[in-house]
Design a protein around this motif. Structure first.
Motif, PDB file in Angstrom:
ATOM      1  N   GLY A 198      15.226   4.551  37.852  1.00  0.00           N
ATOM      2  CA  GLY A 198      14.066   4.349  37.009  1.00  0.00           C
ATOM      3  C   GLY A 198      12.910   5.261  37.356  1.00  0.00           C
ATOM      4  O   GLY A 198      11.737   4.900  37.150  1.00  0.00           O
ATOM      5  N   THR A 199      13.204   6.461  37.883  1.00  0.00           N
ATOM      6  CA  THR A 199      12.162   7.425  38.222  1.00  0.00           C
ATOM      7  C   THR A 199      12.203   8.606  37.258  1.00  0.00           C
ATOM      8  O   THR A 199      13.183   8.816  36.542  1.00  0.00           O
ATOM      9  CB  THR A 199      12.327   7.938  39.662  1.00  0.00           C
ATOM     10  OG1 THR A 199      13.608   8.572  39.805  1.00  0.00           O
ATOM     11  CG2 THR A 199      12.234   6.795  40.653  1.00  0.00           C
ATOM     12  N   GLU A 200      11.151   9.395  37.262  1.00  0.00           N
ATOM     13  CA  GLU A 200      11.089  10.550  36.374  1.00  0.00           C
ATOM     14  C   GLU A 200      12.095  11.623  36.743  1.00  0.00           C
ATOM     15  O   GLU A 200      12.624  12.320  35.863  1.00  0.00           O
ATOM     16  CB  GLU A 200       9.682  11.155  36.404  1.00  0.00           C
ATOM     17  CG  GLU A 200       8.621  10.285  35.772  1.00  0.00           C
ATOM     18  CD  GLU A 200       7.240  10.912  35.841  1.00  0.00           C
ATOM     19  OE1 GLU A 200       6.335  10.395  35.162  1.00  0.00           O
ATOM     20  OE2 GLU A 200       7.056  11.907  36.574  1.00  0.00           O
ATOM     21  N   ALA A 201      12.364  11.769  38.038  1.00  0.00           N
ATOM     22  CA  ALA A 201      13.219  12.879  38.471  1.00  0.00           C
ATOM     23  C   ALA A 201      13.846  12.548  39.813  1.00  0.00           C
ATOM     24  O   ALA A 201      13.486  11.564  40.476  1.00  0.00           O
ATOM     25  CB  ALA A 201      12.408  14.172  38.564  1.00  0.00           C
ATOM     26  N   ALA A 202      14.797  13.371  40.213  1.00  0.00           N
ATOM     27  CA  ALA A 202      15.427  13.280  41.532  1.00  0.00           C
ATOM     28  C   ALA A 202      15.824  14.680  41.957  1.00  0.00           C
ATOM     29  O   ALA A 202      15.990  15.581  41.121  1.00  0.00           O
ATOM     30  CB  ALA A 202      16.652  12.374  41.502  1.00  0.00           C
ATOM     31  N   ILE A 203      15.966  14.884  43.253  1.00  0.00           N
ATOM     32  CA  ILE A 203      16.431  16.164  43.767  1.00  0.00           C
ATOM     33  C   ILE A 203      17.496  15.921  44.825  1.00  0.00           C
ATOM     34  O   ILE A 203      17.325  15.061  45.708  1.00  0.00           O
ATOM     35  CB  ILE A 203      15.267  17.014  44.333  1.00  0.00           C
ATOM     36  CG1 ILE A 203      15.746  18.421  44.683  1.00  0.00           C
ATOM     37  CG2 ILE A 203      14.573  16.331  45.502  1.00  0.00           C
ATOM     38  CD1 ILE A 203      14.630  19.411  44.875  1.00  0.00           C
ATOM     39  N   GLY A 204      18.618  16.606  44.713  1.00  0.00           N
ATOM     40  CA  GLY A 204      19.720  16.444  45.637  1.00  0.00           C
ATOM     41  C   GLY A 204      19.540  17.286  46.883  1.00  0.00           C
ATOM     42  O   GLY A 204      18.941  18.364  46.843  1.00  0.00           O
ATOM     43  N   PHE A 208      30.303  20.703  44.564  1.00  0.00           N
ATOM     44  CA  PHE A 208      31.467  19.833  44.703  1.00  0.00           C
ATOM     45  C   PHE A 208      31.051  18.442  45.157  1.00  0.00           C
ATOM     46  O   PHE A 208      31.504  17.425  44.610  1.00  0.00           O
ATOM     47  CB  PHE A 208      32.482  20.425  45.680  1.00  0.00           C
ATOM     48  CG  PHE A 208      33.688  19.536  45.884  1.00  0.00           C
ATOM     49  CD1 PHE A 208      34.700  19.489  44.942  1.00  0.00           C
ATOM     50  CD2 PHE A 208      33.781  18.721  46.998  1.00  0.00           C
ATOM     51  CE1 PHE A 208      35.793  18.648  45.110  1.00  0.00           C
ATOM     52  CE2 PHE A 208      34.868  17.880  47.181  1.00  0.00           C
ATOM     53  CZ  PHE A 208      35.880  17.848  46.239  1.00  0.00           C
ATOM     54  N   ASN A 209      30.174  18.379  46.169  1.00  0.00           N
ATOM     55  CA  ASN A 209      29.726  17.075  46.649  1.00  0.00           C
ATOM     56  C   ASN A 209      28.961  16.323  45.576  1.00  0.00           C
ATOM     57  O   ASN A 209      29.106  15.102  45.421  1.00  0.00           O
ATOM     58  CB  ASN A 209      28.870  17.246  47.900  1.00  0.00           C
ATOM     59  CG  ASN A 209      29.685  17.681  49.101  1.00  0.00           C
ATOM     60  OD1 ASN A 209      30.857  18.015  48.966  1.00  0.00           O
ATOM     61  ND2 ASN A 209      29.075  17.694  50.271  1.00  0.00           N
ATOM     62  N   ALA A 210      28.152  17.040  44.805  1.00  0.00           N
ATOM     63  CA  ALA A 210      27.427  16.400  43.708  1.00  0.00           C
ATOM     64  C   ALA A 210      28.404  15.810  42.692  1.00  0.00           C
ATOM     65  O   ALA A 210      28.197  14.702  42.174  1.00  0.00           O
ATOM     66  CB  ALA A 210      26.502  17.412  43.030  1.00  0.00           C
ATOM     67  N   TRP A 211      29.458  16.538  42.391  1.00  0.00           N
ATOM     68  CA  TRP A 211      30.447  16.076  41.417  1.00  0.00           C
ATOM     69  C   TRP A 211      31.177  14.833  41.925  1.00  0.00           C
ATOM     70  O   TRP A 211      31.394  13.874  41.172  1.00  0.00           O
ATOM     71  CB  TRP A 211      31.454  17.194  41.144  1.00  0.00           C
ATOM     72  CG  TRP A 211      32.483  16.858  40.117  1.00  0.00           C
ATOM     73  CD1 TRP A 211      32.339  16.918  38.754  1.00  0.00           C
ATOM     74  CD2 TRP A 211      33.829  16.425  40.360  1.00  0.00           C
ATOM     75  NE1 TRP A 211      33.515  16.539  38.133  1.00  0.00           N
ATOM     76  CE2 TRP A 211      34.437  16.226  39.095  1.00  0.00           C
ATOM     77  CE3 TRP A 211      34.562  16.190  41.511  1.00  0.00           C
ATOM     78  CZ2 TRP A 211      35.752  15.809  38.974  1.00  0.00           C
ATOM     79  CZ3 TRP A 211      35.871  15.751  41.395  1.00  0.00           C
ATOM     80  CH2 TRP A 211      36.457  15.569  40.138  1.00  0.00           C
ATOM     81  N   VAL A 212      31.522  14.806  43.200  1.00  0.00           N
ATOM     82  CA  VAL A 212      32.183  13.635  43.779  1.00  0.00           C
ATOM     83  C   VAL A 212      31.274  12.409  43.696  1.00  0.00           C
ATOM     84  O   VAL A 212      31.704  11.307  43.326  1.00  0.00           O
ATOM     85  CB  VAL A 212      32.604  13.916  45.236  1.00  0.00           C
ATOM     86  CG1 VAL A 212      33.085  12.634  45.915  1.00  0.00           C
ATOM     87  CG2 VAL A 212      33.703  14.966  45.285  1.00  0.00           C
ATOM     88  N   VAL A 213      29.990  12.588  44.040  1.00  0.00           N
ATOM     89  CA  VAL A 213      29.073  11.453  43.989  1.00  0.00           C
ATOM     90  C   VAL A 213      28.840  11.006  42.542  1.00  0.00           C
ATOM     91  O   VAL A 213      28.691   9.811  42.267  1.00  0.00           O
ATOM     92  CB  VAL A 213      27.748  11.788  44.700  1.00  0.00           C
ATOM     93  CG1 VAL A 213      26.788  10.610  44.630  1.00  0.00           C
ATOM     94  CG2 VAL A 213      28.006  12.138  46.160  1.00  0.00           C
ATOM     95  N   LEU A 214      28.821  11.942  41.609  1.00  0.00           N
ATOM     96  CA  LEU A 214      28.744  11.572  40.195  1.00  0.00           C
ATOM     97  C   LEU A 214      29.867  10.607  39.820  1.00  0.00           C
ATOM     98  O   LEU A 214      29.653   9.629  39.097  1.00  0.00           O
ATOM     99  CB  LEU A 214      28.848  12.823  39.325  1.00  0.00           C
ATOM    100  CG  LEU A 214      27.564  13.452  38.804  1.00  0.00           C
ATOM    101  CD1 LEU A 214      27.881  14.784  38.129  1.00  0.00           C
ATOM    102  CD2 LEU A 214      26.846  12.531  37.836  1.00  0.00           C
ATOM    103  N   ALA A 270      25.923  13.817  51.139  1.00  0.00           N
ATOM    104  CA  ALA A 270      24.952  14.081  50.081  1.00  0.00           C
ATOM    105  C   ALA A 270      23.693  13.277  50.348  1.00  0.00           C
ATOM    106  O   ALA A 270      23.716  12.268  51.053  1.00  0.00           O
ATOM    107  CB  ALA A 270      25.518  13.711  48.704  1.00  0.00           C
ATOM    108  N   GLY A 271      22.575  13.737  49.789  1.00  0.00           N
ATOM    109  CA  GLY A 271      21.315  13.014  49.893  1.00  0.00           C
ATOM    110  C   GLY A 271      20.477  13.267  48.670  1.00  0.00           C
ATOM    111  O   GLY A 271      20.804  14.119  47.835  1.00  0.00           O
ATOM    112  N   ALA A 272      19.362  12.549  48.553  1.00  0.00           N
ATOM    113  CA  ALA A 272      18.488  12.724  47.393  1.00  0.00           C
ATOM    114  C   ALA A 272      17.142  12.075  47.648  1.00  0.00           C
ATOM    115  O   ALA A 272      17.011  11.142  48.443  1.00  0.00           O
ATOM    116  CB  ALA A 272      19.122  12.136  46.133  1.00  0.00           C
TER     117      ALA A 272
END
Length: 387
Positions: free
Chosen positions: A64-70, A234-240, A206-208
């Motif tokens: 519920g935030t405006e944005a995120a950064i990995g 790749f890590n982003a895709w796995v967490v997705l 991964a982190g964010a």
């Protein structure tokens, strides 16, 4: 679920994985524009990537935030937070019950650069108030904490921070947005270790950070481009993929954890159980309000023993008797993980710091998975029944 980037011309149902370090530009003018405005296009993998953007957009929607950064890891996210928010002479108030590496990052590493840190009780609001200074810029808390599952009052801490012109950051790793959304309670920024429940199967790091665009886009993104704590595609895709099952996993693992916590509370070899879902937990009512009425999937318990050496022997005996559970340091996996915090996650702290945080030699942490709950009980009984 469609909160990530739109599909390509091929219409893939699962988000595409863009494994590339660079992106070809149509002409020099476009390239110049995109380098000057990184949020408007893709140029280089350290700056941005479509798969990473998909993860960031979906996580922001869930929080519920405006944005995120990995970021590359959860600790990299906290490092990014510190680099963006703090400078020499600033002051941090932090729970003393947070993850050991978080304590070291604030006190030891950023202490080298003139940042001052005060560590206070997770649950005693008066200690937070007493620690505030004119130069306090950041309040930082995990809730629940690792490993004792202490729960802080997010709304009260947010009010305290904002009254002093400071920011409140909450590490939401244990609950995830499936159970708890700290921004709805006033938190400014949310930290995640995607290595844990967001992935959910112990596959990648991964982190964010989630929060307002003025922080994510204007402050943190330029630091990531410069310092390079970038999340890999790749890590982003796995967490997705993990995010797609987050809700049902958290509900199922939390139900298992509650059953295990009740089992442990009745076992004669167990001195105390730490789990917010139990009525015996000191912040049970607060946890139920903040965490959607669910206790989460992590619990800890103290085995009985007469002295620190005996406590450690007994804890090791329970852990080493495991046949179903994994002896490891991670959490958030579908496999139940058992560990000894005093010699692992909090092993680099001094004995004084461990005692202040309540981490004794008889403490065992369980990150409860999706195995049949009776199999987990049987596995614990193998060691506990011998004490």
């Amino acid at each position: 679920m469609r909160t990530a980037l739109p599909p390509s011309q091929w219409g893939e149902n699962s988000e595409a994985l863009f494994l590339t370090s660079g992106f070809v530009q149509p002409d020099s003018e476009t390239m110049a524009h995109r380098f000057a405005n990184p949020q408007e296009g893709y140029t280089y993998g350290r700056t941005s990537n479509p798969t990473v953007s998909s993860f960031e957009q979906r996580l922001a929607a869930m929080e519920g935030t405006e944005a995120a950064i990995g970021t590359a890891t959860g600790m990299a996210a906290i490092l990014l937070l510190c680099m963006g928010v703090l400078k020499a002479g600033d002051h941090v108030v932090c729970s003393r019950s947070v993850f050991g590496s978080t304590m070291n990052l604030f006190a030891k590493e950023f202490g080298k650069f003139g940042v001052q840190s005060t560590f206070v009780s997770q649950t005693e609001l008066q200690e937070w108030k007493a620690a505030m200074r004119p130069n306090t810029k950041l309040l930082f808390a995990e809730t629940p904490t690792n490993p004792l599952t202490d729960v802080c009052d997010i709304r009260a801490l947010a009010d305290l921070a904002h009254g002093a012109g400071a920011l409140l950051t909450v590490d939401n790793c244990f609950c995830s947005p499936a159970l708890q959304r700290p921004t709805e309670l006033g938190a400014d920024l949310i930290i995640h270790s995607g290595t844990k429940y967001l992935d959910g199967q112990g596959r990648v790091m991964a982190g964010a950070i989630c929060g307002p665009s003025k922080w994510i886009v204007d402050v943190f993104a330029p630091i990531v481009r410069t310092a390079g704590m970038t999340l890999s595609p790749f890590n982003a895709w796995v967490v997705l993929k993990g995010l797609e099952t987050l809700g049902i996993r958290m509900q199922a693992q939390s139900a298992n954890a509650l059953a295990i916590a009740r089992f442990l509370e009745s076992h004669p070899a167990v001195k105390r159980v730490y789990y917010p879902g139990l009525e015996s937990h000191p912040q049970h009512a607060l946890a139920m309000r903040q965490q959607s009425g669910v206790g989460g999937a992590v619990l800890s318990f103290d085995v009985r023993g007469n002295d620190p050496d005996a406590l450690r022997r007994n804890a090791f005996a329970v852990i080493d008797s495991s046949e179903v559970m994994s002896i490891a340091t991670n959490l958030g996996d579908t496999k139940t993980i058992i560990t000894h915090p005093a010699t692992t996650s909090h092993g680099r702290l001094t004995e004084e710091q461990r005692q202040a945080a309540g981490i004794g030699q008889g403490l065992i942490r369980l990150a409860v998975g999706l195995e049949h709950v009776e199999d987990i009980k049987t596995d614990l009984s193998r060691g506990l029944d011998k004490l």
